[in-house]
Design an enzyme around this catalytic site. Structure first.
Site, mmCIF file in Angstrom:
data_model
loop_
_atom_site.group_PDB
_atom_site.id
_atom_site.type_symbol
_atom_site.label_atom_id
_atom_site.label_comp_id
_atom_site.label_asym_id
_atom_site.label_seq_id
_atom_site.Cartn_x
_atom_site.Cartn_y
_atom_site.Cartn_z
ATOM 1 C CG ASN B 84 -0.559 0.872 2.415
ATOM 2 O OD1 ASN B 84 -0.461 2.060 2.025
ATOM 3 N ND2 ASN B 84 0.060 -0.044 3.509
ATOM 4 C CB CYS B 146 4.165 6.214 6.533
ATOM 5 S SG CYS B 146 3.982 6.054 4.875
ATOM 6 C CB SER B 210 3.375 -1.638 5.546
ATOM 7 O OG SER B 210 3.405 0.013 5.635
ATOM 8 N N GLY B 262 0.925 -8.328 10.058
ATOM 9 C CA GLY B 262 0.964 -9.996 9.852
ATOM 10 C C GLY B 262 -0.455 -10.651 10.316
#
Lengths: 259, 322
Positions: B84, B146, B210, B262
Site C-alpha cells: 500500500n 510509514c 508496513s 501480519g
C-alpha cells in the site's frame, strides 16, 4: 490486474464514450471495475456489459480523459469485477430501472440480463438535456418500454424521472415487483422514498470516493459500510437508514461535503 | 496430592477463559487493536469494526492540514500480503476532530497523528489534549514509521532512535494522554528507538508498520502498479519480521508492546504474544478475512487456549523468552 485490448470505441454523447474490449468477464450487473491508466491513476467504472466487456466513460477528470484517447487496439487494464451487484429474485415478473445521467450504463447490463431471463423490463432515463441522454437506443432493444425525461423538455417528457416513476409504480396492469436505480444521489433518494411508500423493493447503486476498491482504506465509508465491498448496490431500506445518504459525501482527503 | 489435583480440576472448570485486556486503564474485550490506516476514515467505519469484534480501534493518521494522499492504485494484493501507498490522506486535524467527536463505544479509541517534525507532532498533540474529553480518546499514537510518504515517517528518518525520542518528548510535553510510539520494521535500530521512546515518555510501543518500501510492476504494461510506484508491504508475509522485532523489544523496555504485522489468525496473535506483545495489531486481515476478521481471530485464540488449558493472556506473553 488484467489487461485487454480495446475492440471498439463509440461516442454516446458529447461527454461519454463507450469502450468495448476484446474480452468477456464473468460478472453481475451492478459490479464495477477499477480501471487503471499506468502513470495516471485508477478509477472505479461500472460495467455496462459483460460480453464483450464494456465500460462507458464520462470525460470528467484526468483518468477519464486518458480513457477517451483510447483507440481500437489500445491496451486497457483493470481489476475486477469488484463489489456486490444488483440481485434479481426468481418470480419477479416485471422490474423498473431508473437511470439518471451516466448512471444508465450498468442498468443496460441489468436490462439485458433480466430480459433474457424473461422478466419484463421497463426503464426511465433522465438527463438535463437531450444531448446528455445516453443508452436510449440500446435500452429500446432490451426493454419492453423505455421512457425519457429531460429537465428542459428537449427530449421526452419535461421534468425529472420521478414523473414517470410515480406513474409506473401505480400502474395496475404491470406494477413492477422491484425498482433498480442508478444516478445522482438526490434522484436515488427520491426513488427510494417513493418505493418505500408503495412498499416496493428497491436497490440503488451508490457512489462514494473510492481508493482501494478492496474494502481496506475506508475512503468510501457510508455509514460504516464500504461502498466498494459491501456495495455499490445497496437495498434502499438500508440506504435510507444511513443519515448521510442523500446528504453528504467525502472527498479524497476524507472531508465531508454536502451533496 | 489428591486434594491438590481436585483443586486444580475445580479451577479448570470454574475459572472462565479470560482474554480481556486493559489499555491504559480502559477495558478491552480482547487484545486485538485495529491498526491505523484500515477503515479509519469515518467514525461510523470504526464503530462497525468495533461492533465486528475489535478490542480497540485506531483512526487513520491525521496531519495538521488536509491531505489527498497518493494517486490510485493505493493498495494492491501481492503474494501473502498487500502493498500500500495511501499517503496519509486525511481531512486534517480540525476535520478529524469533528469527525470523531463523541466516540461512544466502550472499545478504546486511539488517535494516530503524523507530522513533518516534532513541532507538528506537538501541535497536533496539543489540539488533541484540548479535545480529549469530547473525542473520548484513550491514547495518541505517533505514526513514525510509514515507509512511503516523502517528508514523513521512515522517509523522514522519524523511526530512527534519536528522532523517535525527540518526537515522543515533544508530544509528552503537550499532553497527559498515553502515547504509543509506532516504530518500523524497515529500518535498523528499532530496539534502541523503543528504549529512547520509553525514556522520552512513551506509554507503549507499537512494534510494527508496513515493511518496505516495495514495488510491483505490471508486466503487461511495464509500469509500477502503485500510484506512488512503491509502497509498504503488510500481511502474513511480513509476520516473521514483526515477531522478531517484538521479541527483541520485549527484553528492552518495561512498557507494553503492541505487536503489529501480519496477524491474520488467532494462532498468529498468540505467536505475537509469545514474542512479548501484550496486544496484537490487526490490519490486512480485514482484507483477507473480511469485516468479520476480528471475531474469527478472537474465536481461534479462545479455541487454541481452551484446548491447551490457558486461562489468561498473561500466561502467554513473552513465554518464548523463558
Amino acid at each position: 490486474m488484467q489487461t485487454a485490448r480495446v475492440a471498439k470505441v463509440a461516442n454516446e454523447s458529447s461527454k461519454v464514450k463507450t469502450i468495448e474490449l476484446d474480452t468477456r468477464l464473468v460478472c453481475e450487473p451492478g459490479q464495477f471495475l477499477m480501471v487503471w491508466v499506468p502513470g495516471v491513476g485508477e478509477r472505479p467504472m461500472s460495467i455496462a456489459n459483460n460480453d464483450p466487456l464494456t465500460i462507458s466513460v464520462a470525460n470528467v477528470g484526468k483518468v477519464s480523459s486518458e480513457l477517451h484517447r483510447l483507440k481500437p487496439g489500445s491496451l486497457l487494464s483493470f481489476r475486477g469485477p469488484l463489489g456486490k451487484g444488483f440481485r434479481v429474485q426468481d418470480g419477479w415478473k416485471c422490474i423498473l430501472l431508473v437511470g439518471g445521467g451516466y448512471g444508465v450504463a450498468p442498468l443496460y447490463f441489468l436490462a439485458k440480463m433480466a430480459t433474457s431471463n424473461n422478466i419484463e423490463t421497463l426503464a426511465v432515463v433522465g438527463a438535463r438535456t437531450a444531448k446528455d441522454i445516453v443508452y436510449e437506443d440500446k435500452l429500446y432493444l432490451v426493454t419492453a418500454e423505455t421512457f425519457v425525461t429531460t429537465d428542459d423538455g428537449s427530449k421526452g417528457a419535461k421534468g425529472n424521472v420521478m414523473v414517470d416513476v410515480g406513474r409506473l409504480l401505480i400502474d395496475k396492469k404491470r406494477k413492477p415487483a422491484a425498482v433498480f436505480a442508478c444516478g445522482p444521489e438526490r434522484m436515488m433518494l427520491a426513488v427510494a422514498r417513493l418505493c418505500l411508500k408503495h412498499e416496493i423493493p428497491c436497490q440503488l447503486s451508490l457512489e462514494r470516493y473510492m481508493k482501494c476498491g478492496l474494502g481496506v482504506c475506508g475512503s468510501c465509508d457510508l455509514g460504516g459500510k464500504s461502498v466498494c465491498r459491501d456495495g455499490p448496490v445497496f437495498d434502499a431500506l438500508d440506504a435510507l437508514a444511513i443519515k448521510e445518504f442523500g446528504e453528504w459525501k467525502r472527498d479524497a482527503s476524507g472531508a465531508r461535503n454536502r451533496i | 496430592m489428591t486434594f491438590i489435583m481436585v483443586e486444580m480440576e475445580i479451577q479448570m472448570v470454574i475459572m472462565p477463559l479470560d482474554i480481556s485486556r486493559k489499555l491504559f486503564g480502559k477495558r478491552m474485550k480482547n487484545p486485538l487493536i485495529l491498526a491505523s490506516g484500515v477503515l479509519g476514515v469515518a467514525k461510523a467505519g470504526l464503530e462497525s469494526v468495533a461492533e465486528n469484534g475489535a478490542g480497540a480501534v485506531t483512526t487513520k493518521s491525521l496531519s495538521l492540514e488536509p491531505r489527498r494522499g497518493h494517486e490510485s492504485p493505493v493498495i494492491i494484493e501481492t503474494e501473502c500480503g498487500l502493498l500500500n501507498a495511501v499517503g496519509y490522506s486525511n481531512p486534517g486535524i480540525e476535520g478529524v476532530i469533528s469527525e470523531f467527536t463523541g466516540w461512544k463505544r466502550d472499545e478504546p479509541l486511539i488517535v494516530s497523528i503524523v507530522g513533518k517534525d516534532e513541532k507538528e507532532f506537538a501541535q497536533l498533540a496539543a489540539r488533541l489534549e484540548q479535545n480529549k474529553k469530547t473525542l473520548n480518546c484513550t491514547a495518541i499514537e505517533l505514526a513514525l514509521s510509514c515507509p512511503h510518504t516523502p517528508g514523513y515517517g521512515v522517509m523522514a528518518g522519524q523511526a530512527d532512535p534519536k528522532a523517535a525520542e525527540k518526537i515522543t518528548r515533544a508530544v509528552r510535553s503537550e499532553t497527559r494522554l498515553p502515547i504509543i510510539a509506532k516504530l518500523s520494521p524497515s529500518v535498523p535500530g528499532e530496539v534502541e528507538a523503543a528504549k529512547l521512546a520509553e525514556r522520552a515518555g512513551a506509554s507503549a510501543i507499537n512494534m510494527g508498520n508496513s515493511l518496505g518500501p516495495g514495488m510491483r510492476i505490471d508486466i503487461n504494461r511495464g509500469r509500477p502498479v502503485l500510484g506512488f510506484r512503491m509502497g509498504g508491504m503488510s500481511g502474513p508475509a511480513i509476520r516473521p519480521i514483526a515477531v522478531r522485532c517484538v521479541y527483541d523489544i520485549y527484553d528492552a523496555v518495561n512498557i507494553p508492546v503492541i505487536g503489529t504485522g501480519g496477524v491474520n489468525t488467532g494462532q498468529d496473535a498468540i505467536e505475537m504474544m509469545m514474542a512479548g506483545a501484550s496486544f496484537a495489531g490487526v490490519g490486512s486481515a480485514v482484507y483477507f478475512r473480511g469485516p468479520g476478521a476480528f471475531r474469527k481471530i478472537e474465536g481461534e485464540m479462545r479455541a487454541w487456549m481452551k484446548e491447551r488449558g490457558y486461562k489468561r493472556l498473561d500466561d502467554l506473553v513473552g513465554v518464548a523468552h523463558e
